[in-house]
Design a protein around this motif. Structure first.
Motif, PDB file in Angstrom:
ATOM      1  N   ALA A 112      60.219  45.470  76.230  1.00 28.58           N
ATOM      2  CA  ALA A 112      60.020  45.193  74.806  1.00 28.58           C
ATOM      3  C   ALA A 112      58.725  44.428  74.549  1.00 28.58           C
ATOM      4  O   ALA A 112      58.007  44.719  73.587  1.00 28.58           O
ATOM      5  CB  ALA A 112      61.215  44.413  74.255  1.00 28.58           C
ATOM      6  N   TRP A 113      58.432  43.434  75.391  1.00 27.06           N
ATOM      7  CA  TRP A 113      57.244  42.609  75.157  1.00 27.06           C
ATOM      8  C   TRP A 113      55.939  43.391  75.335  1.00 27.06           C
ATOM      9  O   TRP A 113      54.899  42.976  74.850  1.00 27.06           O
ATOM     10  CB  TRP A 113      57.263  41.388  76.078  1.00 27.06           C
ATOM     11  CG  TRP A 113      57.649  41.677  77.479  1.00 27.06           C
ATOM     12  CD1 TRP A 113      56.858  42.186  78.469  1.00 27.06           C
ATOM     13  CD2 TRP A 113      58.953  41.509  78.060  1.00 27.06           C
ATOM     14  NE1 TRP A 113      57.572  42.349  79.632  1.00 27.06           N
ATOM     15  CE2 TRP A 113      58.857  41.931  79.418  1.00 27.06           C
ATOM     16  CE3 TRP A 113      60.171  41.038  77.587  1.00 27.06           C
ATOM     17  CZ2 TRP A 113      59.946  41.890  80.288  1.00 27.06           C
ATOM     18  CZ3 TRP A 113      61.257  40.999  78.450  1.00 27.06           C
ATOM     19  CH2 TRP A 113      61.148  41.421  79.778  1.00 27.06           C
ATOM     20  N   ASP A 114      56.000  44.515  76.016  1.00 24.91           N
ATOM     21  CA  ASP A 114      54.800  45.332  76.203  1.00 24.91           C
ATOM     22  C   ASP A 114      54.422  46.114  74.951  1.00 24.91           C
ATOM     23  O   ASP A 114      53.262  46.514  74.801  1.00 24.91           O
ATOM     24  CB  ASP A 114      55.000  46.336  77.345  1.00 24.91           C
ATOM     25  CG  ASP A 114      55.210  45.669  78.688  1.00 24.91           C
ATOM     26  OD1 ASP A 114      54.366  44.850  79.066  1.00 24.91           O
ATOM     27  OD2 ASP A 114      56.226  45.974  79.354  1.00 24.91           O
ATOM     28  N   VAL A 115      55.385  46.370  74.077  1.00 23.14           N
ATOM     29  CA  VAL A 115      55.148  47.334  72.998  1.00 23.14           C
ATOM     30  C   VAL A 115      55.474  46.833  71.595  1.00 23.14           C
ATOM     31  O   VAL A 115      55.100  47.479  70.611  1.00 23.14           O
ATOM     32  CB  VAL A 115      55.937  48.639  73.236  1.00 23.14           C
ATOM     33  CG1 VAL A 115      55.605  49.225  74.592  1.00 23.14           C
ATOM     34  CG2 VAL A 115      57.442  48.412  73.121  1.00 23.14           C
ATOM     35  N   ALA A 116      56.173  45.719  71.471  1.00 19.22           N
ATOM     36  CA  ALA A 116      56.677  45.310  70.155  1.00 19.22           C
ATOM     37  C   ALA A 116      55.556  45.230  69.118  1.00 19.22           C
ATOM     38  O   ALA A 116      55.611  45.880  68.070  1.00 19.22           O
ATOM     39  CB  ALA A 116      57.411  43.974  70.256  1.00 19.22           C
ATOM     40  N   ALA A 117      54.532  44.442  69.401  1.00 18.24           N
ATOM     41  CA  ALA A 117      53.446  44.284  68.432  1.00 18.24           C
ATOM     42  C   ALA A 117      52.613  45.553  68.314  1.00 18.24           C
ATOM     43  O   ALA A 117      52.312  46.030  67.220  1.00 18.24           O
ATOM     44  CB  ALA A 117      52.558  43.105  68.834  1.00 18.24           C
ATOM     45  N   GLY A 118      52.231  46.128  69.459  1.00 19.66           N
ATOM     46  CA  GLY A 118      51.340  47.277  69.454  1.00 19.66           C
ATOM     47  C   GLY A 118      51.914  48.513  68.792  1.00 19.66           C
ATOM     48  O   GLY A 118      51.182  49.286  68.163  1.00 19.66           O
ATOM     49  N   SER A 119      53.221  48.715  68.905  1.00 23.68           N
ATOM     50  CA  SER A 119      53.830  49.877  68.265  1.00 23.68           C
ATOM     51  C   SER A 119      53.696  49.798  66.752  1.00 23.68           C
ATOM     52  O   SER A 119      53.472  50.806  66.075  1.00 23.68           O
ATOM     53  CB  SER A 119      55.303  49.996  68.664  1.00 23.68           C
ATOM     54  OG  SER A 119      56.056  48.869  68.243  1.00 23.68           O
ATOM     55  N   LEU A 120      53.815  48.585  66.209  1.00 23.54           N
ATOM     56  CA  LEU A 120      53.615  48.396  64.769  1.00 23.54           C
ATOM     57  C   LEU A 120      52.169  48.685  64.390  1.00 23.54           C
ATOM     58  O   LEU A 120      51.897  49.339  63.370  1.00 23.54           O
ATOM     59  CB  LEU A 120      53.994  46.961  64.377  1.00 23.54           C
ATOM     60  CG  LEU A 120      53.756  46.582  62.917  1.00 23.54           C
ATOM     61  CD1 LEU A 120      54.656  47.392  61.979  1.00 23.54           C
ATOM     62  CD2 LEU A 120      53.980  45.079  62.707  1.00 23.54           C
ATOM     63  N   PHE A 121      51.224  48.236  65.207  1.00 19.43           N
ATOM     64  CA  PHE A 121      49.807  48.436  64.906  1.00 19.43           C
ATOM     65  C   PHE A 121      49.473  49.914  64.752  1.00 19.43           C
ATOM     66  O   PHE A 121      48.763  50.315  63.823  1.00 19.43           O
ATOM     67  CB  PHE A 121      48.929  47.837  66.008  1.00 19.43           C
ATOM     68  CG  PHE A 121      49.010  46.348  66.159  1.00 19.43           C
ATOM     69  CD1 PHE A 121      49.595  45.551  65.195  1.00 19.43           C
ATOM     70  CD2 PHE A 121      48.494  45.737  67.292  1.00 19.43           C
ATOM     71  CE1 PHE A 121      49.669  44.171  65.333  1.00 19.43           C
ATOM     72  CE2 PHE A 121      48.554  44.361  67.444  1.00 19.43           C
ATOM     73  CZ  PHE A 121      49.137  43.576  66.466  1.00 19.43           C
ATOM     74  N   VAL A 122      49.936  50.717  65.700  1.00 24.15           N
ATOM     75  CA  VAL A 122      49.617  52.141  65.672  1.00 24.15           C
ATOM     76  C   VAL A 122      50.097  52.772  64.373  1.00 24.15           C
ATOM     77  O   VAL A 122      49.355  53.517  63.707  1.00 24.15           O
ATOM     78  CB  VAL A 122      50.238  52.866  66.881  1.00 24.15           C
ATOM     79  CG1 VAL A 122      50.105  54.381  66.736  1.00 24.15           C
ATOM     80  CG2 VAL A 122      49.569  52.401  68.177  1.00 24.15           C
ATOM     81  N   GLN A 123      51.316  52.471  63.985  1.00 24.28           N
ATOM     82  CA  GLN A 123      51.870  53.055  62.765  1.00 24.28           C
ATOM     83  C   GLN A 123      51.158  52.545  61.523  1.00 24.28           C
ATOM     84  O   GLN A 123      50.874  53.316  60.595  1.00 24.28           O
ATOM     85  CB  GLN A 123      53.359  52.752  62.697  1.00 24.28           C
ATOM     86  CG  GLN A 123      54.150  53.419  63.822  1.00 24.28           C
ATOM     87  CD  GLN A 123      55.590  52.968  63.885  1.00 24.28           C
ATOM     88  OE1 GLN A 123      56.463  53.521  63.203  1.00 24.28           O
ATOM     89  NE2 GLN A 123      55.859  51.951  64.686  1.00 24.28           N
ATOM     90  N   GLU A 124      50.836  51.262  61.495  1.00 24.35           N
ATOM     91  CA  GLU A 124      50.169  50.687  60.332  1.00 24.35           C
ATOM     92  C   GLU A 124      48.711  51.129  60.224  1.00 24.35           C
ATOM     93  O   GLU A 124      48.117  51.051  59.150  1.00 24.35           O
ATOM     94  CB  GLU A 124      50.243  49.162  60.377  1.00 24.35           C
ATOM     95  CG  GLU A 124      51.624  48.608  60.099  1.00 24.35           C
ATOM     96  CD  GLU A 124      52.105  48.905  58.681  1.00 24.35           C
ATOM     97  OE1 GLU A 124      51.317  48.725  57.729  1.00 24.35           O
ATOM     98  OE2 GLU A 124      53.279  49.327  58.523  1.00 24.35           O
ATOM     99  N   ALA A 125      48.153  51.612  61.337  1.00 28.70           N
ATOM    100  CA  ALA A 125      46.772  52.125  61.316  1.00 28.70           C
ATOM    101  C   ALA A 125      46.730  53.622  61.054  1.00 28.70           C
ATOM    102  O   ALA A 125      45.664  54.236  61.172  1.00 28.70           O
ATOM    103  CB  ALA A 125      46.077  51.794  62.633  1.00 28.70           C
ATOM    104  N   GLY A 126      47.859  54.216  60.731  1.00 33.50           N
ATOM    105  CA  GLY A 126      47.891  55.629  60.386  1.00 33.50           C
ATOM    106  C   GLY A 126      48.222  56.548  61.534  1.00 33.50           C
ATOM    107  O   GLY A 126      48.158  57.775  61.388  1.00 33.50           O
TER     108      GLY A 126
END
Length: 279
Positions: free
Chosen positions: A217-231
């Motif tokens: 979870a700690w590997d992807v929690a923040a980054g997964s949101l970034f990808v979606q919020e960046a389109g």
């Protein structure tokens, strides 16, 4: 949870993360240890940063819960993700890069509410890259809004594939069969050694696609949101309807069209692997 409350969380945690980044820049002559697997490294800075972040956030928000990489390793157990506000922390993502002075490691924090990631902060102090996002409000790098590359054709894709995970015997064939089918279709392959920065670089358009299976979870929690919020688009590679951050196997791409092309090729690779393993 209102947008203003999430902004308050963000404004409180960003200075903590920046201060933690100073520790990484000052680090020297430290002891390197390993966890259960010989290549999974940890330093005193991993532990110190996580402990400090949890302590400071808990002082401010005593009802909040935490899932941290190092505390989970120490207890040999990952806490259950509940609907309560939960901070998911990776104190140094890319520790192997960090100990080798490769400037690709970062502090990562994601906040979940009702089991959904609603806020993310990632800081790579070596390159002074601070990524942050609140769900529904876009993704930012050093206060400038960022977008994925928008690429739709796999033939022009710069693909980040975290091949170091193929050291795990259970994952080796999965990675290698997919690589065999993908390497001739993409423009180029990278392996950065930091899951969260891989996701960040898809979000900012430097990389078109990033895939990794067998993470936490700690590997992807923040980054997964970034990808979606960046389109961009992120999917589960095992056939689940959406990515499970507590058991993440994912492909993150600049567009849905690009994701579909990758997954079609990987389906062929997986079928070939399974057929050969059954022989």
């Amino acid at each position: 949870m209102s947008a203003s409350e999430l902004r308050c969380f963000m404004d409180f945690v960003i200075p903590l993360v920046r201060n933690a980044g100073k520790l990484l820049l000052e680090a020297k002559n430290f002891k390197i240890e390993t966890k259960d697997e010989s290549w999974d490294l940890v330093t005193i800075y991993d532990r110190k940063i996580e402990e400090t972040l949890i302590l400071k956030i808990k002082e401010k928000y005593p009802q909040h819960k935490f899932i941290g990489e190092e505390s989970s390793a120490a207890e040999n157990s990952i806490p259950e993700l509940t609907e309560e506000p939960t901070w998911i922390i990776d104190p140094i993502d890319g520790t192997a890069n960090f100990v080798r002075r490769i400037p690709l490691s970062a502090i990562s924090i994601g906040l979940t509410i009702n089991k959904q990631v609603v806020l993310g902060i990632v800081y790579n102090p070596h390159l002074n890259e601070l990524f942050h996002s609140i769900k529904g409000q876009g993704c930012f790098l050093n206060e400038e809004r960022i977008q994925t590359s928008g690429l739709k054709d796999i033939n022009g894709a710069c693909f980040n594939y975290e091949l170091s995970l193929a050291r795990r015997e259970l994952l080796r064939n999965l990675y290698l069969y997919r690589l065999k089918h993908l390497i001739g279709r993409t423009e180029g392959i990278r392996s950065l050694g930091s899951a969260v920065l891989g996701l960040c670089y898809v979000a900012k358009g430097a990389i078109d696609a990033y895939q990794c299976d067998g993470l936490y979870a700690w590997d992807v929690a923040a980054g997964s949101l970034f990808v979606q919020e960046a389109g961009g688009f992120i999917c589960d590679t095992t056939g689940k309807p959406e990515i499970d951050i507590m058991n993440p196997n994912f492909l993150a791409t600049a567009t849905k069209e690009l994701s579909d092309q990758f997954m079609a090729i990987e389906k062929i690779a997986d079928e070939e692997r399974i057929n050969n393993e059954l022989k």
